[in-house]
Design an enzyme around this catalytic site. Structure first.
Site, PDB file in Angstrom:
ATOM      1  N   GLY A 155      18.658  57.292  61.793  1.00 17.91           N
ATOM      2  CA  GLY A 155      19.348  56.906  60.559  1.00 17.91           C
ATOM      3  C   GLY A 155      18.494  57.288  59.363  1.00 17.91           C
ATOM      4  O   GLY A 155      17.651  58.183  59.452  1.00 17.91           O
ATOM      5  N   ARG A 156      18.696  56.602  58.258  1.00 19.09           N
ATOM      6  CA  ARG A 156      17.965  56.932  57.024  1.00 19.09           C
ATOM      7  C   ARG A 156      16.458  56.862  57.239  1.00 19.09           C
ATOM      8  O   ARG A 156      15.717  57.754  56.828  1.00 19.09           O
ATOM      9  CB  ARG A 156      18.333  55.951  55.915  1.00 19.09           C
ATOM     10  CG  ARG A 156      19.759  56.053  55.432  1.00 19.09           C
ATOM     11  CD  ARG A 156      19.967  55.011  54.334  1.00 19.09           C
ATOM     12  NE  ARG A 156      21.304  55.051  53.776  1.00 19.09           N
ATOM     13  CZ  ARG A 156      22.312  54.290  54.197  1.00 19.09           C
ATOM     14  NH1 ARG A 156      22.129  53.440  55.197  1.00 19.09           N
ATOM     15  NH2 ARG A 156      23.501  54.376  53.629  1.00 19.09           N
ATOM     16  N   ILE A 157      16.002  55.781  57.886  1.00 23.43           N
ATOM     17  CA  ILE A 157      14.556  55.596  58.043  1.00 23.43           C
ATOM     18  C   ILE A 157      13.990  56.623  59.027  1.00 23.43           C
ATOM     19  O   ILE A 157      12.951  57.231  58.777  1.00 23.43           O
ATOM     20  CB  ILE A 157      14.220  54.144  58.452  1.00 23.43           C
ATOM     21  CG1 ILE A 157      14.598  53.194  57.295  1.00 23.43           C
ATOM     22  CG2 ILE A 157      12.738  53.990  58.805  1.00 23.43           C
ATOM     23  CD1 ILE A 157      14.519  51.714  57.623  1.00 23.43           C
ATOM     24  N   ARG A 232      13.098  45.876  64.329  1.00 27.00           N
ATOM     25  CA  ARG A 232      13.196  44.467  64.675  1.00 27.00           C
ATOM     26  C   ARG A 232      12.447  44.248  65.979  1.00 27.00           C
ATOM     27  O   ARG A 232      12.525  45.072  66.885  1.00 27.00           O
ATOM     28  CB  ARG A 232      14.661  44.037  64.865  1.00 27.00           C
ATOM     29  CG  ARG A 232      15.440  43.845  63.577  1.00 27.00           C
ATOM     30  CD  ARG A 232      14.958  42.630  62.768  1.00 27.00           C
ATOM     31  NE  ARG A 232      15.716  42.456  61.539  1.00 27.00           N
ATOM     32  CZ  ARG A 232      15.402  43.013  60.366  1.00 27.00           C
ATOM     33  NH1 ARG A 232      14.329  43.779  60.262  1.00 27.00           N
ATOM     34  NH2 ARG A 232      16.143  42.796  59.304  1.00 27.00           N
ATOM     35  N   GLU A 261       8.881  35.432  64.317  1.00 27.38           N
ATOM     36  CA  GLU A 261       8.014  35.630  63.146  1.00 27.38           C
ATOM     37  C   GLU A 261       7.911  34.342  62.338  1.00 27.38           C
ATOM     38  O   GLU A 261       8.937  33.722  62.065  1.00 27.38           O
ATOM     39  CB  GLU A 261       8.592  36.740  62.261  1.00 27.38           C
ATOM     40  CG  GLU A 261       8.625  38.091  62.967  1.00 27.38           C
ATOM     41  CD  GLU A 261       9.260  39.207  62.149  1.00 27.38           C
ATOM     42  OE1 GLU A 261       9.654  38.960  60.985  1.00 27.38           O
ATOM     43  OE2 GLU A 261       9.364  40.314  62.662  1.00 27.38           O
ATOM     44  N   HIS A 280       5.489  42.014  58.995  1.00 32.67           N
ATOM     45  CA  HIS A 280       6.825  42.429  58.511  1.00 32.67           C
ATOM     46  C   HIS A 280       6.780  42.906  57.051  1.00 32.67           C
ATOM     47  O   HIS A 280       7.345  42.283  56.159  1.00 32.67           O
ATOM     48  CB  HIS A 280       7.850  41.288  58.673  1.00 32.67           C
ATOM     49  CG  HIS A 280       9.269  41.790  58.772  1.00 32.67           C
ATOM     50  ND1 HIS A 280      10.229  41.193  59.564  1.00 32.67           N
ATOM     51  CD2 HIS A 280       9.894  42.831  58.167  1.00 32.67           C
ATOM     52  CE1 HIS A 280      11.376  41.852  59.445  1.00 32.67           C
ATOM     53  NE2 HIS A 280      11.205  42.849  58.601  1.00 32.67           N
TER      54      HIS A 280
HETATM   55  C1  GLV Z   1      13.688  44.267  56.642  1.00 27.76           C
HETATM   56  O1  GLV Z   1      13.326  44.076  57.774  1.00 27.76           O
HETATM   57  C2  GLV Z   1      15.056  44.443  56.268  1.00 27.76           C
HETATM   58  O2  GLV Z   1      15.947  44.341  57.122  1.00 27.76           O
HETATM   59  O3  GLV Z   1      15.299  44.676  55.072  1.00 27.76           O
END
Ligand code: GLV
Ligand code: GLV
Length: 314
Positions: A155-157, A232, A261, A280
């Site tokens: 995806g984007r990331i 995640r 977390e 995170h």
């Molecule tokens: C960070 O984990 C987000 O979902 O923005």
């Protein structure tokens, strides 16, 4: 005026801007509000703005009789019962895109940190254990440039990580639900696991990806491979990962996200020197967190006005 509930203070001027157009009720603490606080206040609200630590389930949605929009200050939406919100005709909006580069930067930072033993080296110095002058075989790591990067999820990331990897002359392979027109080779999951020197997880969490990387899958990684996750925690079976690390079946891991977390102070992951841990921080830059506030507030207002929000979860 619209009535709106916000579950956390946000950086920048955006909550103030929102209060010009809406009556805002705000949780003032840095820890998440108890569910009972949300339920007791949501009944007359038309909009709620939440973060990823608030589980917006049926019970909350059912308590919110007038709700038109759930705006989340996150790219992940696994904390929201999106299907049920849809059923109730409530829009769900989120903040993708603005945090893509910040998150990809962190992923690359984690990758280099674990490969080149940056955190471990820092600890050695602070512990007063750097006792010998430079010598040829001291604290050797793994070459990042020209190695094979596997990206799970494009995806984007994933694409932003790919762009960075190109600058490091890496060979990039990927696996995702669908093929993308990117300069990387699409492979099946098995090949991805077997060939990656660095496996970066960028898929979002859903029924299909929950514990996708379990003992059996992780066992397919090379003994010299590193696992990097900033999506995640629950995409990886964390107990299985600990087992894999104990058995030295991979070279190390860098993790920004966890099944629970914060992780416990005695979490077994903490014992491994070849594991880099961050709390995170994927989108945690001043610039990005302010822009996320802008998007989350604009999504909320536009939805309340019956207009098209900037980013709606479909
Ligand atoms: C960070 O984990 C987000 O979902 O923005
Ligand atoms: C390392 O510091 C080198 O000079 O090779």
């Amino acid at each position: 005026m619209y009535k709106v509930l916000i579950t956390r203070k946000l950086p920048g001027k955006w909550v103030h801007e929102l209060s010009q157009e809406a009556e805002v009720e705000l949780w003032e603490e840095d820890y998440p509000p108890p569910k009972s606080w949300i339920i007791s206040r949501v009944a007359d609200k038309e909009g709620i703005l939440v973060t990823l630590t608030e589980r917006v389930d049926r019970e909350i949605i059912d308590s919110a009789k007038r709700l038109k929009v759930i705006s989340t200050y996150s790219v992940g939406v696994d904390h929201i019962d999106v299907a049920y919100a849809k059923e109730r005709n409530i829009k769900v909006t989120y903040t993708p895109e603005v945090l893509t580069d910040a998150t990809a930067d962190l992923i690359f930072g984690l990758l280099i940190a674990v490969a080149r033993r940056i955190v471990e080296g820092d600890k050695v110095i602070r512990a007063g254990q750097w006792s010998l002058p430079w010598f040829p075989t001291y604290m050797l790591g793994k070459e990042v440039n020209h190695s094979t990067l596997g990206i799970l999820g494009m995806g984007r990331i994933g694409q932003a990580v790919l762009k960075r990897a190109k600058g490091f002359d890496m060979r990039v392979i990927y696996h995702s639900r669908k093929r993308h027109e990117v300069e990387a080779e699409f492979v099946d999951l098995d090949t991805l696991l077997r060939e990656s020197d660095f496996l970066v997880v960028t898929v979002d969490l859903n029924k299909e990806t929950y514990h996708l990387l379990d003992y059996e899958k992780l066992s397919k990684l090379k003994r010299t491979a590193f696992l990097i996750n900033a999506s995640r925690g629950a995409v990886i079976n964390q107990q299985d990962l600990v087992k894999i690390l104990k058995e030295n079946k991979i070279a190390g891991a860098a993790l920004d996200v966890f099944e629970k977390e914060p992780i416990d102070k005695d979490d077994p992951l903490i014992q491994f020197p070849n594991v880099v841990l961050t709390p995170h921080l994927g989108s945690a830059t001043v610039e990005t967190r302010e822009r996320m506030a802008e998007i989350a507030v604009k999504n909320l207002i536009l939805s309340l006005k019956g207009e098209r929000p900037l980013y709606e979860v479909t």
